[in-house]
Scaffold this motif. Sequence first.
Motif, PDB file in Angstrom:
ATOM      1  N   MET A   1     -20.769 116.097  16.444  1.00 49.88           N
ATOM      2  CA  MET A   1     -20.152 117.398  16.209  1.00 49.88           C
ATOM      3  C   MET A   1     -19.462 117.905  17.471  1.00 49.88           C
ATOM      4  SD  MET A   1     -22.813 119.454  13.771  1.00 49.88           S
ATOM      5  CE  MET A   1     -22.929 119.061  12.023  1.00 49.88           C
ATOM      6  N   ASN A   2     -18.428 118.688  17.271  1.00 47.00           N
ATOM      7  CA  ASN A   2     -17.649 119.202  18.394  1.00 47.00           C
ATOM      8  C   ASN A   2     -18.475 120.124  19.278  1.00 47.00           C
ATOM      9  OD1 ASN A   2     -15.420 117.823  17.476  1.00 47.00           O
ATOM     10  ND2 ASN A   2     -14.520 119.580  16.433  1.00 47.00           N
ATOM     11  N   GLY A   3     -18.057 120.211  20.517  1.00 46.69           N
ATOM     12  CA  GLY A   3     -18.727 121.082  21.477  1.00 46.69           C
ATOM     13  C   GLY A   3     -17.703 121.832  22.313  1.00 46.69           C
ATOM     14  N   PHE A   4     -18.152 122.889  22.956  1.00 48.37           N
ATOM     15  CA  PHE A   4     -17.237 123.789  23.648  1.00 48.37           C
ATOM     16  C   PHE A   4     -17.838 124.224  24.974  1.00 48.37           C
ATOM     17  CE2 PHE A   4     -16.991 124.000  19.125  1.00 48.37           C
ATOM     18  CZ  PHE A   4     -15.640 123.814  18.878  1.00 48.37           C
TER      19      PHE A   4
ATOM     20  N   GLU B   1     -12.513 122.274   5.552  1.00 49.16           N
ATOM     21  CA  GLU B   1     -12.618 122.156   7.012  1.00 49.16           C
ATOM     22  C   GLU B   1     -13.483 120.945   7.331  1.00 49.16           C
ATOM     23  OE1 GLU B   1     -11.205 123.692   9.435  1.00 49.16           O
ATOM     24  OE2 GLU B   1     -10.508 125.614   8.627  1.00 49.16           O
ATOM     25  N   ALA B   2     -12.954 120.032   8.144  1.00 44.27           N
ATOM     26  CA  ALA B   2     -13.780 118.910   8.576  1.00 44.27           C
ATOM     27  C   ALA B   2     -14.926 119.403   9.453  1.00 44.27           C
ATOM     28  CB  ALA B   2     -12.933 117.890   9.335  1.00 44.27           C
ATOM     29  N   PHE B   3     -14.629 120.321  10.358  1.00 44.52           N
ATOM     30  CA  PHE B   3     -15.658 120.941  11.185  1.00 44.52           C
ATOM     31  C   PHE B   3     -15.498 122.458  11.214  1.00 44.52           C
ATOM     32  CE2 PHE B   3     -17.362 122.464  15.298  1.00 44.52           C
ATOM     33  CZ  PHE B   3     -18.692 122.125  15.106  1.00 44.52           C
TER      34      PHE B   3
ATOM     35  N   ILE C   1     -21.011 121.811  25.063  1.00 45.09           N
ATOM     36  CA  ILE C   1     -20.216 120.685  25.562  1.00 45.09           C
ATOM     37  C   ILE C   1     -21.123 119.657  26.228  1.00 45.09           C
ATOM     38  CG2 ILE C   1     -19.726 121.640  27.855  1.00 45.09           C
ATOM     39  CD1 ILE C   1     -17.184 119.850  25.617  1.00 45.09           C
ATOM     40  N   ALA C   2     -22.256 120.105  26.783  1.00 47.91           N
ATOM     41  CA  ALA C   2     -23.199 119.182  27.427  1.00 47.91           C
ATOM     42  C   ALA C   2     -23.779 118.205  26.411  1.00 47.91           C
ATOM     43  CB  ALA C   2     -24.317 119.966  28.107  1.00 47.91           C
TER      44      ALA C   2
END
Length: 379
Positions: free
Chosen positions: A182-185, A284-286, A360-361
């Motif tokens: 999964m995406n991270g920020f 939405e994919a994510f 994000i980590a």
Amino acid sequence: MMKILQALFFPPEQPGGVSSMVPYINQKFQAMGWDMELFSLPKRIRGKGTEHHEFATFDWTQYSGRPVVDKYMQTLRDYLWFARMRLRNASYDLIHAHHPIAALVMRRLFPDTPVLMTVHSSYERELVLNGRIEDQGPEHRFLTSLYRELEHQTNMIITVSHSFKSYIAQYVDRPEDIRVIMNGFDPNRFKPVENVNDVPQIVTLCRLVPAKGLDVLLQALSIVKKRGHAFVLHLIGDGPIRKELEEMAIRLGIYDETIFYGYMLHPEELMPFFDLFVLPSRAEAFGNVFAEAALCRLALVGTDVGGIAEQIESGVNGLLVPVDDVHALADAIEKMLTDGEFRLRMAHAAYERAKEKSSIARVIGDLEEVYLSYRASYI
């Protein structure tokens, strides 16, 4: 340490989604001592490529003559033309592509280098929902055929949600091999503030296209207004249906409550000052923007679809409603507007979950594990 290329499609200065996330990943790895660089196709490169391209798993020429297919193939040729020129003397231990065209070109240019592919979204579903192609029509079949081609041409397919993995599964031979990351920020991008406005401020952020369900949002807000509730809608983004949405807001009697911002480079600087984020997407994919809104400590209302439903547990850290259900969306928005304690509880829960799950980590750790698994290929 390994030398890795992150191959984007859009230039990294583009706002939102993949093009904003991958540069942060690149910076984090570089800070850890990794040799990593970015590559993308400049926007000015159009119509340059002339090389013929064939796919290993299907004959694309059966779909030629259709604008979407022909444009896709020309873009692939353009990417190949620029990459061949720009990366002529380059070598890498691993290539991580973030667009099908990037993955297919990199496999062609670096046949002996491991190529990983993260599928971030479904182009064909967006085109169907936006009314540009027919579901199960020739353009749709061309675009969905690319998933099996990617499976054949890359060493690993990664995607951004379990829901999207299930979607891709129908088009590949080995769905069990697809990895979900999964995406991270980067939390440093977001500066949440303790903020309660006298008149609730609602924000949505997206490209103005039918797939985002903004027509449903405007209809729901017209119901909320008729029920006697005050609000302001901040609509950030631009796109082909902006004029249609403006006319719809006038027709529904909520134009005075709606601010159309157009394109904004750093919306995260403004978003913390709102109260509620709403986006009734049809697919939405994510749904990166939900995680970003959560990190701004906004309460969330979304649709029970795709990656959104993997970020929001309805009643725990936001509210979910069925796709295209105007009245359910109006009820959810009304709940958030009229119950300030509930809204703040949802906002804080969304923030805490996003910090934990959308870090994000965590993404760096997952990717580092994947990258290091390929070290044997060059030792």
